[in-house]
Design an enzyme around this catalytic site. Structure first.
Site, mmCIF file in Angstrom:
data_model
loop_
_atom_site.group_PDB
_atom_site.id
_atom_site.type_symbol
_atom_site.label_atom_id
_atom_site.label_comp_id
_atom_site.label_asym_id
_atom_site.label_seq_id
_atom_site.Cartn_x
_atom_site.Cartn_y
_atom_site.Cartn_z
ATOM 1 C CG ASP A 157 45.139 102.210 88.356
ATOM 2 O OD1 ASP A 157 44.022 101.740 88.135
ATOM 3 O OD2 ASP A 157 45.309 103.308 88.940
ATOM 4 C CG ASP A 212 39.717 105.775 92.398
ATOM 5 O OD1 ASP A 212 39.857 104.592 92.038
ATOM 6 O OD2 ASP A 212 40.490 106.691 92.051
HETATM 7 C C1 GLA Z 1 43.171 105.100 89.966
HETATM 8 C C2 GLA Z 1 43.111 104.076 91.094
HETATM 9 C C3 GLA Z 1 43.426 104.775 92.415
HETATM 10 C C4 GLA Z 1 44.793 105.424 92.332
HETATM 11 C C5 GLA Z 1 44.874 106.376 91.148
HETATM 12 C C6 GLA Z 1 46.292 106.872 90.902
HETATM 13 O O1 GLA Z 1 42.165 106.040 90.060
HETATM 14 O O2 GLA Z 1 41.863 103.461 91.145
HETATM 15 O O3 GLA Z 1 43.353 103.872 93.480
HETATM 16 O O4 GLA Z 1 45.765 104.415 92.228
HETATM 17 O O5 GLA Z 1 44.441 105.742 89.952
HETATM 18 O O6 GLA Z 1 46.382 107.714 89.806
#
Ligand code: GLA
Length: 411
Positions: A157, A212
């Site tokens: 990430d 997300d």
């Molecule tokens: C980000 C990613 C998500 C998830 C969260 C975890 O927002 O895009 O898919 O992995 O972090 O904290």
């Protein structure tokens, strides 16, 4: 001569010790790990950091007993929240002993014993998005840690990464994984902020193209804390124009983990799954398998749609046209086949009356073409699993709001 040798030595040392901030780094991921879009399950969408050994074991059990594994779902990926808040005295990551009382290795062995594969999550920054230890400065150490555990997939990430460049950070981790010698799928998750499709192919096997996902059909969900939004299914499907040409076998545009079974209507879930299949996105379920309805399971295991997603040609589909609120999405498949999806974007029932002969579908990125005035195709309805005539006659149907009809055309 001495001078030349000295220069060569100097140059080498820059390459080796200057990881993360030098242009001499050359990426070299494990090739061929994801020739079709990866399929599996990820904990984040439903559980966030509330994950533990019991959940993972039950999920793995159901993945097999429900027929999902047989349908192609392979990876069980633990997202953020699997570690303790501090590294140990050696600087190693520590799987949370309360959540995973028998240790991570035993859990991974269990998942492997079911014929499945296992993935973990971390961040390129100093901390993960949920505040656990990030990998920055520990790339090679963490890669060795993962190799020792025997994981098969790493989602990486992009939180807390101030002052570093994405291409270099992901390249460093890719090289660290390669050096650790355990073949692994490397999943880049920097939300498309730094155009990973332009540089990600030698670095990883898939890359997120958006922020997300959120379980709604077409909304933007603004978070109260921090200046960011999560996105509904249609928003993500349409967010990036012109990047389909960057996606293909072993280097996929990733439209995020799915929200099928997480609160949308049945039609919307169908549409979501269909779009992810048409877009050749990784199919990573994000629902609670222990509470999965028959309808959700049927959507996630639709073999015909999965075949569209997993088609060896590996071409990402695209929106071809819109007629009276009904969108037509198309995807070239092997053997001159095409998948065609009629998608009712509106809030009312729509009548479809599609005259194939008036259409020549051209895929300008990959050079495929379907000219229905010249070639007759057989039609199979993939949600009804039924033959539906051929393209000599108009395609006539009724389509509920937010629902789809997807057909496979065979010449
Ligand atoms: C980000 C990613 C998500 C998830 C969260 C975890 O927002 O895009 O898919 O992995 O972090 O904290």
């Amino acid at each position: 001569m001495k001078k030349i040798i000295l220069l060569v030595v100097l140059n080498l040392s820059i390459t080796v010790f200057g990881q993360g901030n030098t242009f001499t780094q050359k990426a070299g991921k494990f090739e061929g790990m994801a020739m079709t879009p990866p399929m599996g399950w990820n904990s984040w969408n439903t559980f966030e950091t509330n994950i533990d050994e019991k959940l993972v074991k039950e999920t793995a059990d159901i993945m097999v007993s429900s027929g999902m594994a047989a349908a192609g779902y392979t990876y069980i990926v633990l997202d953020d929240g699997w570690m303790t808040k501090e590294r140990d005295a050696n600087g190693d990551l520590v799987p949370d002993p309360v959540k995973f009382p028998n240790g991570m290795k035993a859990l991974i062995d269990y998942v492997h014993s079911k014929g499945l594969k296992f993935g973990l999550y971390n961040c390129a920054g100093t901390q993960t998005c949920a505040g656990y230890p990030g990998t920055r400065g520990y790339e090679y150490q963490d890669a060795r840690f993962y190799a020792k555990l025997g994981i098969d997939f790493l989602k990486y990430d992009w939180c807390n990464t101030q002052g570093i460049t994405a291409k270099e950070a992901y390249t460093t981790m890719s090289n660290a994984l390669k050096t650790a010698e355990k073949p692994i799928v490397f999943s880049l998750c920097e939300w498309g902020d730094n155009q990973p499709w332009e540089w990600g192919k030698p670095v990883g096997n898939l890359w997120r193209i958006s922020g997300d996902i959120y379980p709604c059909f077409d909304c933007e969900f603004k978070h109260e804390i921090g200046n960011w939004s999560s996105w509904g299914v249609m928003k993500i499907a349409e967010m990036r124009k012109d990047i389909r040409k960057f996606s293909g076998p072993d280097h996929w545009n990733d439209f995020d983990m799915m929200e099928v079974g997480n609160g949308m209507t049945k039609a919307e879930d169908k549409t979501h799954f269909t779009l992810w299949s048409m877009l050749a996105s990784p199919l990573i379920a994000g629902n609670d398998f222990r509470k999965m309805s028959k309808e959700t399971l049927a959507i996630l295991t639709n073999k015909e749609l999965i075949a569209v997603n997993q088609d060896k040609l590996g071409v990402q589909g695209f929106k071809y046209t819109v007629e009276d609120g009904v969108e037509v999405w198309v995807k070239p498949l092997t053997d001159g086949n095409w998948a065609i999806t009629f998608l009712n974007r509106t809030d009312v029932v729509k009548k479809i009356n599609f005259d194939w002969k008036k259409h020549i579908i051209k895929d300008i990125d990959f050079g495929y073409e379907a000219d229905f005035s010249k070639t007759v195709f057989k039609i199979k309805d993939l949600w009804k699993n039924k033959d539906a005539g051929n393209t000599k006659k108009n395609f006539v149907a009724e389509l509920a709001s937010h629902d789809v009809i997807t057909v496979r055309l065979t010449p």
